[in-house]
Design an enzyme around this catalytic site. Structure first.
Site, PDB file in Angstrom:
ATOM      1  N   CYS A   2       0.877  -1.178   0.000  1.00  0.00           N
ATOM      2  CA  CYS A   2       0.000   0.000   0.000  1.00  0.00           C
ATOM      3  C   CYS A   2       0.912   1.224   0.000  1.00  0.00           C
ATOM      4  O   CYS A   2       2.104   1.123   0.227  1.00  0.00           O
ATOM      5  CB  CYS A   2      -0.866   0.024   1.261  1.00  0.00           C
ATOM      6  SG  CYS A   2      -1.841  -1.442   1.470  1.00  0.00           S
ATOM      7  N   ARG A  27       1.717   1.206  -5.992  1.00  0.00           N
ATOM      8  CA  ARG A  27       1.872   0.317  -4.825  1.00  0.00           C
ATOM      9  C   ARG A  27       0.549  -0.330  -4.427  1.00  0.00           C
ATOM     10  O   ARG A  27       0.501  -1.200  -3.571  1.00  0.00           O
ATOM     11  CB  ARG A  27       2.438   1.091  -3.633  1.00  0.00           C
ATOM     12  CG  ARG A  27       3.833   1.633  -3.819  1.00  0.00           C
ATOM     13  CD  ARG A  27       4.240   2.482  -2.658  1.00  0.00           C
ATOM     14  NE  ARG A  27       4.333   1.696  -1.457  1.00  0.00           N
ATOM     15  CZ  ARG A  27       5.448   1.072  -1.050  1.00  0.00           C
ATOM     16  NH1 ARG A  27       6.548   1.203  -1.753  1.00  0.00           N
ATOM     17  NH2 ARG A  27       5.472   0.359   0.038  1.00  0.00           N
ATOM     18  N   TRP A  74      -3.780  -1.885  -1.310  1.00  0.00           N
ATOM     19  CA  TRP A  74      -3.854  -3.193  -1.951  1.00  0.00           C
ATOM     20  C   TRP A  74      -4.367  -4.118  -0.855  1.00  0.00           C
ATOM     21  O   TRP A  74      -3.699  -4.312   0.170  1.00  0.00           O
ATOM     22  CB  TRP A  74      -2.475  -3.643  -2.434  1.00  0.00           C
ATOM     23  CG  TRP A  74      -2.531  -4.959  -3.147  1.00  0.00           C
ATOM     24  CD1 TRP A  74      -2.811  -5.185  -4.456  1.00  0.00           C
ATOM     25  CD2 TRP A  74      -2.348  -6.258  -2.560  1.00  0.00           C
ATOM     26  NE1 TRP A  74      -2.793  -6.527  -4.728  1.00  0.00           N
ATOM     27  CE2 TRP A  74      -2.527  -7.204  -3.592  1.00  0.00           C
ATOM     28  CE3 TRP A  74      -2.050  -6.698  -1.273  1.00  0.00           C
ATOM     29  CZ2 TRP A  74      -2.402  -8.569  -3.363  1.00  0.00           C
ATOM     30  CZ3 TRP A  74      -1.935  -8.059  -1.045  1.00  0.00           C
ATOM     31  CH2 TRP A  74      -2.103  -8.977  -2.081  1.00  0.00           C
ATOM     32  N   ASN A  98       0.441   0.209   6.124  1.00  0.00           N
ATOM     33  CA  ASN A  98       0.890  -0.741   5.102  1.00  0.00           C
ATOM     34  C   ASN A  98       1.478  -1.920   5.861  1.00  0.00           C
ATOM     35  O   ASN A  98       2.328  -1.743   6.717  1.00  0.00           O
ATOM     36  CB  ASN A  98       1.956  -0.094   4.201  1.00  0.00           C
ATOM     37  CG  ASN A  98       2.503  -1.106   3.209  1.00  0.00           C
ATOM     38  OD1 ASN A  98       1.816  -2.069   2.876  1.00  0.00           O
ATOM     39  ND2 ASN A  98       3.732  -0.915   2.769  1.00  0.00           N
ATOM     40  N   GLY A  99       1.004  -3.132   5.587  1.00  0.00           N
ATOM     41  CA  GLY A  99       1.533  -4.304   6.287  1.00  0.00           C
ATOM     42  C   GLY A  99       0.386  -5.182   6.755  1.00  0.00           C
ATOM     43  O   GLY A  99      -0.750  -5.038   6.315  1.00  0.00           O
ATOM     44  N   GLU A 478       9.362 -16.506 -17.689  1.00  0.00           N
ATOM     45  CA  GLU A 478       9.122 -15.055 -17.637  1.00  0.00           C
ATOM     46  C   GLU A 478       8.051 -14.658 -18.645  1.00  0.00           C
ATOM     47  O   GLU A 478       7.166 -13.853 -18.349  1.00  0.00           O
ATOM     48  CB  GLU A 478      10.424 -14.303 -17.870  1.00  0.00           C
ATOM     49  CG  GLU A 478      10.328 -12.798 -17.926  1.00  0.00           C
ATOM     50  CD  GLU A 478       9.745 -12.155 -16.675  1.00  0.00           C
ATOM     51  OE1 GLU A 478       9.658 -12.820 -15.609  1.00  0.00           O
ATOM     52  OE2 GLU A 478       9.329 -10.969 -16.762  1.00  0.00           O
ATOM     53  N   LYS A 482       4.432 -12.828 -17.741  1.00  0.00           N
ATOM     54  CA  LYS A 482       3.990 -11.563 -18.350  1.00  0.00           C
ATOM     55  C   LYS A 482       2.573 -11.708 -18.902  1.00  0.00           C
ATOM     56  O   LYS A 482       1.711 -10.852 -18.672  1.00  0.00           O
ATOM     57  CB  LYS A 482       4.946 -11.166 -19.480  1.00  0.00           C
ATOM     58  CG  LYS A 482       6.304 -10.750 -19.005  1.00  0.00           C
ATOM     59  CD  LYS A 482       6.335  -9.320 -18.522  1.00  0.00           C
ATOM     60  CE  LYS A 482       6.440  -9.037 -17.080  1.00  0.00           C
ATOM     61  NZ  LYS A 482       7.156  -9.743 -16.108  1.00  0.00           N
ATOM     62  N   GLU A 485      -0.056 -12.069 -15.991  1.00  0.00           N
ATOM     63  CA  GLU A 485      -0.328 -10.913 -15.115  1.00  0.00           C
ATOM     64  C   GLU A 485      -0.921  -9.741 -15.892  1.00  0.00           C
ATOM     65  O   GLU A 485      -1.465  -8.821 -15.309  1.00  0.00           O
ATOM     66  CB  GLU A 485       0.913 -10.487 -14.348  1.00  0.00           C
ATOM     67  CG  GLU A 485       2.072  -9.993 -15.152  1.00  0.00           C
ATOM     68  CD  GLU A 485       3.235  -9.567 -14.239  1.00  0.00           C
ATOM     69  OE1 GLU A 485       3.035  -9.168 -13.096  1.00  0.00           O
ATOM     70  OE2 GLU A 485       4.365  -9.666 -14.714  1.00  0.00           O
ATOM     71  N   HIS A 501       6.471 -35.709 -19.665  1.00  0.00           N
ATOM     72  CA  HIS A 501       6.228 -36.304 -18.337  1.00  0.00           C
ATOM     73  C   HIS A 501       4.908 -35.815 -17.757  1.00  0.00           C
ATOM     74  O   HIS A 501       4.776 -35.671 -16.538  1.00  0.00           O
ATOM     75  CB  HIS A 501       7.404 -35.972 -17.409  1.00  0.00           C
ATOM     76  CG  HIS A 501       8.700 -36.499 -17.928  1.00  0.00           C
ATOM     77  ND1 HIS A 501       9.000 -37.834 -17.999  1.00  0.00           N
ATOM     78  CD2 HIS A 501       9.756 -35.857 -18.471  1.00  0.00           C
ATOM     79  CE1 HIS A 501      10.188 -38.001 -18.537  1.00  0.00           C
ATOM     80  NE2 HIS A 501      10.677 -36.814 -18.838  1.00  0.00           N
ATOM     81  N   LYS A 601       3.014  -3.059  -7.488  1.00  0.00           N
ATOM     82  CA  LYS A 601       4.385  -3.041  -7.998  1.00  0.00           C
ATOM     83  C   LYS A 601       5.376  -3.561  -6.972  1.00  0.00           C
ATOM     84  O   LYS A 601       6.356  -4.211  -7.330  1.00  0.00           O
ATOM     85  CB  LYS A 601       4.773  -1.606  -8.394  1.00  0.00           C
ATOM     86  CG  LYS A 601       6.142  -1.496  -9.017  1.00  0.00           C
ATOM     87  CD  LYS A 601       6.230  -2.277 -10.318  1.00  0.00           C
ATOM     88  CE  LYS A 601       7.599  -2.230 -10.922  1.00  0.00           C
ATOM     89  NZ  LYS A 601       7.753  -3.185 -12.031  1.00  0.00           N
TER      90      LYS A 601
HETATM   91  C1  AGP Z   1       6.826  -9.031 -12.316  1.00  0.00           C
HETATM   92  O1  AGP Z   1       6.252  -8.654 -13.547  1.00  0.00           O
HETATM   93  C2  AGP Z   1       5.854  -8.908 -11.168  1.00  0.00           C
HETATM   94  N1  AGP Z   1       5.342  -7.599 -11.076  1.00  0.00           N
HETATM   95  C3  AGP Z   1       6.372  -9.483  -9.880  1.00  0.00           C
HETATM   96  O2  AGP Z   1       6.558 -10.863 -10.096  1.00  0.00           O
HETATM   97  C4  AGP Z   1       7.699  -8.912  -9.342  1.00  0.00           C
HETATM   98  O3  AGP Z   1       8.766  -9.299 -10.163  1.00  0.00           O
HETATM   99  C5  AGP Z   1       7.925  -9.486  -7.941  1.00  0.00           C
HETATM  100  O4  AGP Z   1       6.873  -9.048  -7.121  1.00  0.00           O
HETATM  101  C6  AGP Z   1       9.268  -9.075  -7.324  1.00  0.00           C
HETATM  102  O5  AGP Z   1       9.311  -7.686  -7.180  1.00  0.00           O
HETATM  103  P1  AGP Z   1      10.752  -7.010  -6.830  1.00  0.00           P
HETATM  104  O6  AGP Z   1      11.620  -7.278  -8.008  1.00  0.00           O
HETATM  105  O7  AGP Z   1      10.448  -5.555  -6.630  1.00  0.00           O
HETATM  106  O8  AGP Z   1      11.263  -7.682  -5.597  1.00  0.00           O
END
Ligand code: AGP
Length: 606
Positions: A2, A27, A74, A98-99, A478, A482, A485, A501, A601
């Site tokens: 947050c 955030r 969030w 936040n937390g 990766e 992408k 998400e 497998h 983020k």
């Molecule tokens: C990546 O596209 C995501 N947003 C997420 O997996 C991100 O990489 C992960 O939360 C780690 O974040 P950081 O690199 O800030 O630690």
């Protein structure tokens, strides 16, 4: 996860709080709220959704008060709605948080028994009533210290008090919190990014500390309530361009920035004249390092997996990797001669920070590879290798991923050279190849149209697979992440050799399957795996590299050919089409590309 902002000023604060909240939306963006103090009362307004909703639903221009707090959420406890939005207030205390408060249930029962009435489903509201209760019998600092002692879990807090209308209290345990210094006003914020538009003078709180922020004075206290002095840092004034420019989304901008960010990263570490890698002030002798453990989450974890191949290949060191949320609870056998490397774009990911904290508690060698050099993970590691990508705002990581694997590759090359595992000639060849990488990325970025056309197939399918072997396997993971998400469709990254497998059962007529097969040492094997899925009706998108040899063409739906380079560097180029595939899929669906649903983020809660 947050975002928090607080301003104590000699002039009205609501406009500045709202502006800062907009910068903090990366955030978390389930809901937003603001509380100011004026005329002996708490003025609290909040709403579900974006900060814009707050502005549309309330006349914030007339929200009086020279002191206030704001929050973008969030959701962790309680669905995203205006009732659960922060701030949460009693008659005389208002809090943003936040937390996660882990003992909120028991505390809530205790407070209800004392007559407190709760309105929301959040853990945060417990903090409001606990402080309100403690203020009945204690002065401010003591009430704060007592409250913090009673809380289990993680928090960054901003608190204002109806009856003490000239200060904001901030407190930190496990979630980042910073103080900023301005003219006739001072600030509290979740990170430097929120404060950068108002000041470049920042102090970071450390875990257990709290602060009292007035317009003309800031005091810091340790967890025993004793006053302490803290350093004021001057942040880099190279204000990176935070807006989207001509791009529709930050993600699009950040994808296109990659030739520049990679060039910057290379410049930071590579001496092209002497064909040498400069990693200054490396705090350990190379013989002190016998193994490497790489730790991260999400995309950063994929960087760790990518690095594992390079470290094994180039340094001949034992290399292990782990997902931070697993590492932090695993029965780890810590070794003095292991270098623990923490990869994190934000440098604030709670799980990664907890893994670092565990290593610090065991006096391990720790190195952070981050994009935000003022972050907690950077500050609390023995050694930092910045990736120099500039702020990455799009929640889906793009330029930071390439920046992470660049720095990891450079570190692997350097350690390999120091360990005499790489011949000098080969070492210098590889350094020379790196110099061409930005230009190769530039060229690969230009395959825009082909990818736009094929992205809708992935949207219409009920799922897709991304396959690769060796260096391409982490990139397959990766690419799948992408797509997941951004366009909310199922996609699975898998080792190409593993399909037989079990997952081969998933393949059916018309299912889109991305096969990453540069003409490296894994090529032939990967093409055999490609045939296995083609034989079962898959629509294969083959991503390979340009070459004279004929490319496998029968029954392949589409082929994308990236530029040629040495095998080490194909992962950089293969990533580009996958970033664009995810981007265009989401664009066609009309989804919010920079702020995908349910995500944030920086995941600063576990
Ligand atoms: C990546 O596209 C995501 N947003 C997420 O997996 C991100 O990489 C992960 O939360 C780690 O974040 P950081 O690199 O800030 O630690």
């Amino acid at each position: 996860m947050c975002g928090i902002i607080g301003i104590s000023s000699n002039k009205p604060v609501s406009a500045n709080i709202i502006n800062s909240l907009k910068k903090l939306e990366y955030r978390g963006y389930d809901s937003a709220g603001i509380a100011t103090l004026s005329d002996g009362q708490i003025n609290e307004v909040k709403s579900e959704g974006r900060v814009d909703n707050l502005e549309n639903n309330f006349d914030l221009k007339n929200l009086r008060g020279n002191i206030g707090i704001g929050h973008v959420r969030w959701a962790t406890h309680g669905i995203p709605n205006s009732l659960n939005a922060h701030p949460h207030s009693s008659h005389n205390v208002s809090v943003v948080h936040n937390g996660i408060i882990e003992n909120s249930t028991i505390l809530k029962k205790h407070l209800i028994n004392k007559g407190h009435e709760f309105k929301s489903q959040t853990d945060t509201e417990v903090i409001v009533h606990l402080i309100t209760e403690n203020l009945k019998t204690s002065e401010l600092e003591e009430a704060i210290t007592k409250t913090l002692e009673q809380l289990d879990g993680s928090f960054a807090l901003g608190i204002v008090f109806r009856d003490i209308p000239d200060l904001i209290v901030g407190a930190r345990r496990g979630s980042p919190l910073a103080v900023g210094y301005g003219p006739n006003e001072n600030y509290l914020g979740s990170d430097s990014y929120a404060l950068k538009s108002m000041t470049n003078k920042i102090t970071y709180l450390d875990d257990g500390e709290f602060c009292v922020v007035k317009k003309d004075q800031v005091l810091f206290f340790n967890e025993d309530g004793k006053k302490i002095n803290k350093k004021i840092l001057e942040m880099s004034s190279n204000e990176t361009n935070y807006d989207k420019g001509d791009f529709k989304h930050f993600m699009a901008k950040e994808i296109e920035e990659q030739p520049i960010t990679i060039k910057t990263g290379i410049k930071e570490y590579i001496d092209n004249v002497n064909k040498e890698i400069n990693i200054f002030n490396f705090p350990w002798k190379i013989e002190e390092i016998k193994s490497i453990t790489l730790i991260g989450c999400g995309t950063a974890y994929h960087s760790c997996l990518m690095a594992k191949y390079w470290f094994e290949e180039l340094t001949n060191l034992d290399v292990s990797i782990d997902i931070a949320s697993e590492f932090r609870y695993r029965k780890n056998r810590f070794k003095k001669d292991t270098l623990y490397v923490f990869v994190s774009q934000s440098g604030e990911t709670a799980d990664t920070y907890a893994a670092l904290d565990l290593c610090n508690k065991n006096s391990m060698k720790t190195c952070a590879i981050v994009n935000v050099i003022e972050s907690s993970i950077a500050r609390d590691s023995n050694f930092v290798l910045p990736i120099h990508c500039g702020p990455e705002i799009g929640v889906a990581s793009t330029k930071a991923f390439l920046g992470q694997i660049l720095v990891l590759y450079i570190l692997a090359l350097k350690l390999g050279s120091l360990r005499n595992e790489i011949e000098k000639k080969e070492y210098q060849e590889k350094i020379k190849d790196l110099k061409d990488l930005p230009g190769l990325i530039e060229k690969t970025l230009s395959y825009d149209n082909d990818i736009q056309a094929i992205s809708s197939t992935f949207n219409e399918a009920k799922g897709s697979m991304f396959l690769g072997r060796g260096y391409s396997y982490p990139i397959a993971l990766e690419g799948a992440l992408k797509l997941k998400e951004l366009s909310y469709v199922h996609a699975e990254g898998y080792p190409a050799g593993e399909m037989k497998h079990g997952p081969l059962a998933l393949i059916e007529e018309g299912m889109p399957v991305v096969v990453l097969a540069p003409k490296d040492s894994y090529y032939k094997k990967t093409i055999s795996n490609l045939q296995e899925v083609v034989a079962r009706g898959a629509k294969v998108l083959l991503i390979t590299n340009k070459s004279k040899d004929e490319v496998v063409s029968e029954n392949i739906w589409e082929t994308i050919e990236v530029e040629n380079t040495n095998d080490d560097l194909f992962p950089f180029l293969l990533t580009i089409p996958l970033q664009k595939l995810a981007y265009y899929s989401a664009l066609k669906k009309g989804y919010d590309i920079d702020k995908p649903r349910n995500l944030a983020k920086s995941v600063t809660v576990e």
